[in-house]
Design an enzyme around this catalytic site. Structure first.
Site, mmCIF file in Angstrom:
data_model
loop_
_atom_site.group_PDB
_atom_site.id
_atom_site.type_symbol
_atom_site.label_atom_id
_atom_site.label_comp_id
_atom_site.label_asym_id
_atom_site.label_seq_id
_atom_site.Cartn_x
_atom_site.Cartn_y
_atom_site.Cartn_z
ATOM 1 N N GLU A 264 -1.979 11.590 -5.267
ATOM 2 C CA GLU A 264 -2.499 10.947 -3.968
ATOM 3 C C GLU A 264 -1.631 10.425 -3.011
ATOM 4 O OE1 GLU A 264 -6.740 9.352 -5.282
ATOM 5 O OE2 GLU A 264 -5.169 7.942 -5.780
ATOM 6 N N ILE B 150 -4.709 7.438 1.685
ATOM 7 C CA ILE B 150 -5.917 6.805 0.790
ATOM 8 C C ILE B 150 -6.658 5.948 1.793
ATOM 9 C CG2 ILE B 150 -6.213 5.221 -0.826
ATOM 10 C CD1 ILE B 150 -4.104 6.197 -2.533
ATOM 11 N N HIS C 200 -2.382 3.867 -10.428
ATOM 12 C CA HIS C 200 -3.137 4.020 -9.194
ATOM 13 C C HIS C 200 -1.958 3.351 -8.164
ATOM 14 C CE1 HIS C 200 -5.262 3.946 -5.502
ATOM 15 N NE2 HIS C 200 -6.148 4.911 -6.265
HETATM 16 O O1 LIG Z 1 -7.252 6.041 -4.354
HETATM 17 C C1 LIG Z 1 -8.090 7.058 -4.293
HETATM 18 C C2 LIG Z 1 -8.656 7.467 -5.626
HETATM 19 O O2 LIG Z 1 -8.230 6.994 -6.528
HETATM 20 C C3 LIG Z 1 -8.558 7.778 -2.892
HETATM 21 O O3 LIG Z 1 -9.292 7.124 -2.204
HETATM 22 P P1 LIG Z 1 -9.993 7.625 -0.787
HETATM 23 O O4 LIG Z 1 -11.003 8.612 -1.499
HETATM 24 O O5 LIG Z 1 -10.670 6.221 -0.439
HETATM 25 O O6 LIG Z 1 -9.163 8.106 0.194
#
Ligand SMILES: O=C(CO)COP(=O)(O)O
Length: 258
Positions: free
Chosen positions: A167, A172, A119
């Site tokens: 991602e 994020i 991640h």
């Molecule tokens: O990092 C994430 C999932 O692993 C995404 O985070 P958010 O859904 O809070 O943007």
């Protein structure tokens, strides 16, 4: 790429993934608990019980994954079955003298069915992803490898994890959905990953907040979504999970009719 190389890569993937579940055609709703205050104790468990209820209702229609903190794996896996419990990270070590590390064997013993890897908030080296994916497959554990760009996703896909998630880190936690703000990240990821791995499910994550955001990801060709704050910071996590599940199911059905 030559057909011989492609078919031998395909045989390799099949041998590496046969220990894990068949995700083909069923959209995935993966919730990353992160270390939000709601991730722990009774609130974390309550979210898991809600997801479990929905996973039973949507059995065969949506696949639920809960990536929970290591401290919560035992508690949550004891109360869930259809919603699969994942760890958020694993270390490339075998049980032994490794203070503070998380061997796959320990995660499995605690009840995890798989683990998130790499991640953006917990990056690891490509060589370690390779080791962990290989060992996880031998142990019958699934792996969901995160990548920050389409090329990184393709690099990870060649290691044949159970799933990939792309991602963009800058989105994020912002509530600005990748499927709307940067749809090209999803489409390029699909294009590049499919050049090296024909089957691996590809999830989209970062900023996914509404059912519509999730449905748009499916329309773009993703096989599911990876979400965190939309659920973990929701006033009503049950309503949010239901909204996402309904939208994913509808979008996937529409797609299958095309
Ligand atoms: O990092 C994430 C999932 O692993 C995404 O985070 P958010 O859904 O809070 O943007």
């Amino acid at each position: 790429m030559g057909t011989v190389l492609l078919s031998s890569l395909h045989a390799y993937y099949t041998s590496r993934t046969e220990a894990t579940r068949d995700y083909k055609g069923i959209p995935v709703l993966a919730v990353n608990y992160k270390a939000y205050p709601t991730a722990f104790g009774e609130t974390g468990l309550a979210i898991a019980l809600t997801a479990e209820k929905l996973a039973e209702e949507y059995d065969g229609i949506i696949r639920f994954i809960l990536a929970v903190p290591a401290t919560e794996i035992v508690r949550i896996s004891e109360s869930t079955d259809k919603a699969l419990v994942y760890a958020q990270h694993a270390d490339p070590v075998e049980p032994g003298a490794h203070t503070g590390y998380l061997p796959l064997e320990a995660l499995k013993e605690a009840g995890a069915k798989g683990t998130l890897l790499n991640h953006s908030e917990h990056r690891i080296r490509l060589s370690d992803i390779d080791t962990i994916v290989r060992r996880a497959t031998q142990l019958g554990l699934e792996t969901l490898v995160c990548a920050d760009t389409p090329t990184a996703a393709a690099a990870a896909a060649i290691l044949s994890p159970t799933m990939i998630a792309v991602e963009p880190p800058e989105l994020i936690g912002t509530g600005v959905p990748v499927s709307k703000a940067k749809p090209e990240v999803i489409t390029s990821t699909i294009q590049l990953v499919r050049m090296v791995n024909p089957d691996v499910p590809i999830l989209a994550g970062a900023g996914i907040t509404t059912g519509e955001d999730a449905a748009t990801a499916i329309k773009l060709g993703a096989n599911g979504v990876l979400v965190a704050s939309a659920v973990m910071k929701a006033k009503d996590p049950e309503a949010k999970l239901l909204e996402l599940a309904e939208a994913l199911a509808k979008a996937a059905e529409k797609k299958s009719q095309q």
